[in-house]
Design a protein around this motif. Sequence first.
Motif, PDB file in Angstrom:
ATOM      1  N   GLU A 187      42.793 -16.368 -30.421  1.00 57.91           N
ATOM      2  CA  GLU A 187      41.411 -16.017 -30.100  1.00 57.91           C
ATOM      3  C   GLU A 187      41.052 -16.468 -28.687  1.00 57.91           C
ATOM      4  O   GLU A 187      40.355 -15.763 -27.943  1.00 57.91           O
ATOM      5  CB  GLU A 187      40.464 -16.660 -31.114  1.00 57.91           C
ATOM      6  CG  GLU A 187      39.035 -16.168 -31.029  1.00 57.91           C
ATOM      7  CD  GLU A 187      38.910 -14.713 -31.421  1.00 57.91           C
ATOM      8  OE1 GLU A 187      38.260 -13.963 -30.655  1.00 57.91           O
ATOM      9  OE2 GLU A 187      39.471 -14.300 -32.448  1.00 57.91           O
ATOM     10  N   ARG A 190      42.550 -13.905 -26.421  1.00 62.27           N
ATOM     11  CA  ARG A 190      41.808 -12.634 -26.459  1.00 62.27           C
ATOM     12  C   ARG A 190      40.560 -12.724 -25.588  1.00 62.27           C
ATOM     13  O   ARG A 190      40.202 -11.792 -24.869  1.00 62.27           O
ATOM     14  CB  ARG A 190      41.428 -12.271 -27.893  1.00 62.27           C
ATOM     15  CG  ARG A 190      42.531 -11.561 -28.641  1.00 62.27           C
ATOM     16  CD  ARG A 190      41.986 -10.870 -29.877  1.00 62.27           C
ATOM     17  NE  ARG A 190      41.478 -11.815 -30.854  1.00 62.27           N
ATOM     18  CZ  ARG A 190      42.237 -12.405 -31.785  1.00 62.27           C
ATOM     19  NH1 ARG A 190      43.536 -12.163 -31.829  1.00 62.27           N
ATOM     20  NH2 ARG A 190      41.717 -13.247 -32.650  1.00 62.27           N
ATOM     21  N   ASN A 191      39.882 -13.861 -25.633  1.00 59.85           N
ATOM     22  CA  ASN A 191      38.685 -14.040 -24.817  1.00 59.85           C
ATOM     23  C   ASN A 191      39.008 -13.991 -23.341  1.00 59.85           C
ATOM     24  O   ASN A 191      38.208 -13.552 -22.519  1.00 59.85           O
ATOM     25  CB  ASN A 191      38.030 -15.382 -25.137  1.00 59.85           C
ATOM     26  CG  ASN A 191      37.138 -15.287 -26.353  1.00 59.85           C
ATOM     27  OD1 ASN A 191      36.222 -14.485 -26.372  1.00 59.85           O
ATOM     28  ND2 ASN A 191      37.423 -16.066 -27.371  1.00 59.85           N
ATOM     29  N   GLY A 193      41.382 -12.236 -22.086  1.00 57.77           N
ATOM     30  CA  GLY A 193      42.029 -10.974 -21.772  1.00 57.77           C
ATOM     31  C   GLY A 193      43.529 -11.094 -21.640  1.00 57.77           C
ATOM     32  O   GLY A 193      44.170 -10.272 -21.004  1.00 57.77           O
ATOM     33  N   ASN A 230      33.589 -18.145 -21.894  1.00 61.76           N
ATOM     34  CA  ASN A 230      34.441 -17.750 -23.022  1.00 61.76           C
ATOM     35  C   ASN A 230      33.842 -18.094 -24.383  1.00 61.76           C
ATOM     36  O   ASN A 230      34.426 -17.778 -25.417  1.00 61.76           O
ATOM     37  CB  ASN A 230      35.819 -18.410 -22.892  1.00 61.76           C
ATOM     38  CG  ASN A 230      36.600 -17.845 -21.728  1.00 61.76           C
ATOM     39  OD1 ASN A 230      36.862 -16.657 -21.672  1.00 61.76           O
ATOM     40  ND2 ASN A 230      36.955 -18.689 -20.771  1.00 61.76           N
ATOM     41  N   SER A 254      33.470 -16.686 -30.310  1.00 59.62           N
ATOM     42  CA  SER A 254      34.188 -16.359 -29.084  1.00 59.62           C
ATOM     43  C   SER A 254      33.437 -15.272 -28.319  1.00 59.62           C
ATOM     44  O   SER A 254      32.641 -14.517 -28.880  1.00 59.62           O
ATOM     45  CB  SER A 254      35.599 -15.868 -29.405  1.00 59.62           C
ATOM     46  OG  SER A 254      35.558 -14.596 -30.032  1.00 59.62           O
ATOM     47  N   ARG A 255      33.709 -15.198 -27.038  1.00 60.68           N
ATOM     48  CA  ARG A 255      33.053 -14.195 -26.188  1.00 60.68           C
ATOM     49  C   ARG A 255      33.306 -12.782 -26.703  1.00 60.68           C
ATOM     50  O   ARG A 255      32.388 -11.977 -26.815  1.00 60.68           O
ATOM     51  CB  ARG A 255      33.571 -14.337 -24.749  1.00 60.68           C
ATOM     52  CG  ARG A 255      33.000 -13.295 -23.788  1.00 60.68           C
ATOM     53  CD  ARG A 255      33.696 -13.308 -22.440  1.00 60.68           C
ATOM     54  NE  ARG A 255      33.100 -12.351 -21.538  1.00 60.68           N
ATOM     55  CZ  ARG A 255      32.215 -12.657 -20.593  1.00 60.68           C
ATOM     56  NH1 ARG A 255      31.818 -13.898 -20.431  1.00 60.68           N
ATOM     57  NH2 ARG A 255      31.720 -11.720 -19.816  1.00 60.68           N
ATOM     58  N   LYS A 256      34.553 -12.488 -27.005  1.00 64.05           N
ATOM     59  CA  LYS A 256      34.895 -11.126 -27.406  1.00 64.05           C
ATOM     60  C   LYS A 256      34.181 -10.729 -28.690  1.00 64.05           C
ATOM     61  O   LYS A 256      33.661  -9.607 -28.808  1.00 64.05           O
ATOM     62  CB  LYS A 256      36.405 -10.993 -27.587  1.00 64.05           C
ATOM     63  CG  LYS A 256      36.868  -9.566 -27.913  1.00 64.05           C
ATOM     64  CD  LYS A 256      38.355  -9.470 -27.996  1.00 64.05           C
ATOM     65  CE  LYS A 256      38.803  -8.014 -28.120  1.00 64.05           C
ATOM     66  NZ  LYS A 256      38.212  -7.325 -29.284  1.00 64.05           N
ATOM     67  N   GLU A 257      34.140 -11.629 -29.664  1.00 66.19           N
ATOM     68  CA  GLU A 257      33.441 -11.334 -30.914  1.00 66.19           C
ATOM     69  C   GLU A 257      32.000 -10.944 -30.654  1.00 66.19           C
ATOM     70  O   GLU A 257      31.491  -9.951 -31.198  1.00 66.19           O
ATOM     71  CB  GLU A 257      33.462 -12.564 -31.827  1.00 66.19           C
ATOM     72  CG  GLU A 257      34.751 -12.823 -32.555  1.00 66.19           C
ATOM     73  CD  GLU A 257      34.632 -14.061 -33.421  1.00 66.19           C
ATOM     74  OE1 GLU A 257      34.788 -13.933 -34.640  1.00 66.19           O
ATOM     75  OE2 GLU A 257      34.370 -15.145 -32.884  1.00 66.19           O
ATOM     76  N   ASP A 260      31.429  -7.645 -28.528  1.00 67.97           N
ATOM     77  CA  ASP A 260      31.685  -6.479 -29.381  1.00 67.97           C
ATOM     78  C   ASP A 260      30.550  -6.272 -30.384  1.00 67.97           C
ATOM     79  O   ASP A 260      30.154  -5.139 -30.672  1.00 67.97           O
ATOM     80  CB  ASP A 260      33.007  -6.650 -30.123  1.00 67.97           C
ATOM     81  CG  ASP A 260      34.220  -6.489 -29.214  1.00 67.97           C
ATOM     82  OD1 ASP A 260      34.038  -6.066 -28.053  1.00 67.97           O
ATOM     83  OD2 ASP A 260      35.343  -6.802 -29.650  1.00 67.97           O
TER      84      ASP A 260
END
Length: 636
Positions: A187, A190-191, A193, A230, A254-257, A260
């Motif tokens: 994770e 992923r954050n 990249g 992040n 997390s940033r990506k979660e 999105d």
Amino acid sequence: MGLFEMLRRREQAGSSAPPTVLVDRAPVASAAPRGLAAEPARGPRLAVAASPGARLDRRWRAAEAAGQPPASGGAQPGDALAGIETPGGRRDAEVLPDVLAHFHELPPYQALLTVGPEAIYQLPLVLHEKLVALDCGARQARIVRATMPAADRLALDATAKAVKGALRARGFGVVGELVAEPHVLQEILRNAGASGKAGARGGPMQLFERWIALAVPAGATDLHIEVRRNIAIVRIRVDGRIEPLPDGQGGRYSRKEVVDAIAAGYNSTRKGNNVSQYAADQFVDCMIDLDLPGTAGQLRYQNVKGRLGPKTVVRILRTGDENRIRFDAAGYAPSHQRLLRLAGRAGKGIVLLSGVTSSGKSTSLKSFIETLPGLAQKAIYTVEDPIEYEIAGAHQIEVLRDIANDEETRRRYAEVMRALMRSDPDGVMLGEIRDKLTALFALQIAETGHLAMGTVHAHLISNIIPRLTNDQIGVSRQALTGPNILNLLVYQALVPRLCRCCALPTSMAVRADADAREIEDVLRRRFGLATSRLKWVRPEGCPACQGRGTHGKTIVAEMLQPDRIWLRHVRNNDDDAALQHFRSASNCQFDSPDMTGKTVFEHALHKALQGEIDVRNCEEFDGFERFEILPRQERP
């Protein structure tokens, strides 16, 4: 052949040799914080037959000592296991720390220091999901290792040591090590990249909906979703104060979660979207339908771009009985309620409700319309951007502004204005009066003998006229002070009600808090008030208020029905004289429930003297040392 490739082949091939076990006989080291690797304990150990992993370690070290280390598959110097044995040839057994099982258990961090073009120590790809270094800010770094077999862990020690050395050489302090499940490191990557793998958690829209489902029963008015590099923090506003989302993980994601999820929320609707698709680097807004068991309404969505990442604020707009208030239960004083009834009966002029953001203006205006006398026999219209609540008895029109085209916005409002003037209105509610267009619309309605209603962002009644006549709105004082133009001016705010179960008496509060001692002293010395009935918020709260110390909110307000003298002062640009004339109607008794001619500070102070709110809330409206106390003999 690289080290981990050798280990992988060795594990696949297996071994007939008995496994090696190092049994530590030393006392256990003191416990480290959760996830923090403790220093290994020192003391005598019992060594059993060497394992294949240990034999591999020795071969690696022997080759390195001879100056011919095996190929490392592109690893950086220091990735191999260096000489870390004790003089007796055996390594101490580790005291294994607790393992972080979830991303939200990580401490806040800003960036990765071992992955990407800006990395201080570039790890090879094979180690990306096994070890990372996090930049925790203030030149502090922390190492995070993945859980792995003992042999791999030993082989990774020299790499970790090399990473720490590189960080220290660049001025970083290494504050410790954490051990986490592999999916936590994935994770992290992923954050940053650095990984193309899909997330393992539920879909983004399900996560967005879960936040709403948790916020609504908690009594939240707003959801604050903020990305900080992040890490992302999800919080809610309850009783006027912001606190973490009650999701069992402190609202940390997390940033990506989060990016999105907020993108999925925006893209799920087409109600007032100002751009077609979500973009984190733009100011975007929309309305989203709210449909939960027992709760219906809308979500007002606003995204704000920022240097560290986007922030989205979602206002929860409840409909039905949940959003229907009685003026007495909401907190208006009896004298306030009388002025509201008089304004409704007059049926003409402008009724303005002012206040800061989240002060309940729209809800109060909705209730004012729904309680107009003879509403069933009236034609009431609303013009809103956007429509937030359903208002019983009103025909609601949505006029969305084109933020990129002011001329188009003016055309839309002019079209609505012409239509309404031909639609036999008794009253028109204009939502927020924020520019000259909406202000002139309100003036036209009032000048033609109808009731105009709206809200305005202004702090205190004394600032309403300066707000309407500033360069942004630009209405003249002459126009505002014409006969029958202004009907009623209201300023209101929402303050937290004290929890009845745990509020502190004055005797306890002044012992524990210096501010409480200072305020209690000035109330006795300057205001001449007895303070025994005051109550103060208990910081830690209790189970009844879920640890907040407060339960619900109440309105504090000031109201003015303009008269001839007040209008003359305003027309002459003497706002101070207008304020003094308003206050001259007061009975100057702080413990009296009559709020005629009294400011919002005095209304809040009265509620504090009744033990309903913490007296410190009064300072939102004026200072105890600064507030002008009118001598009773000066009253006309």
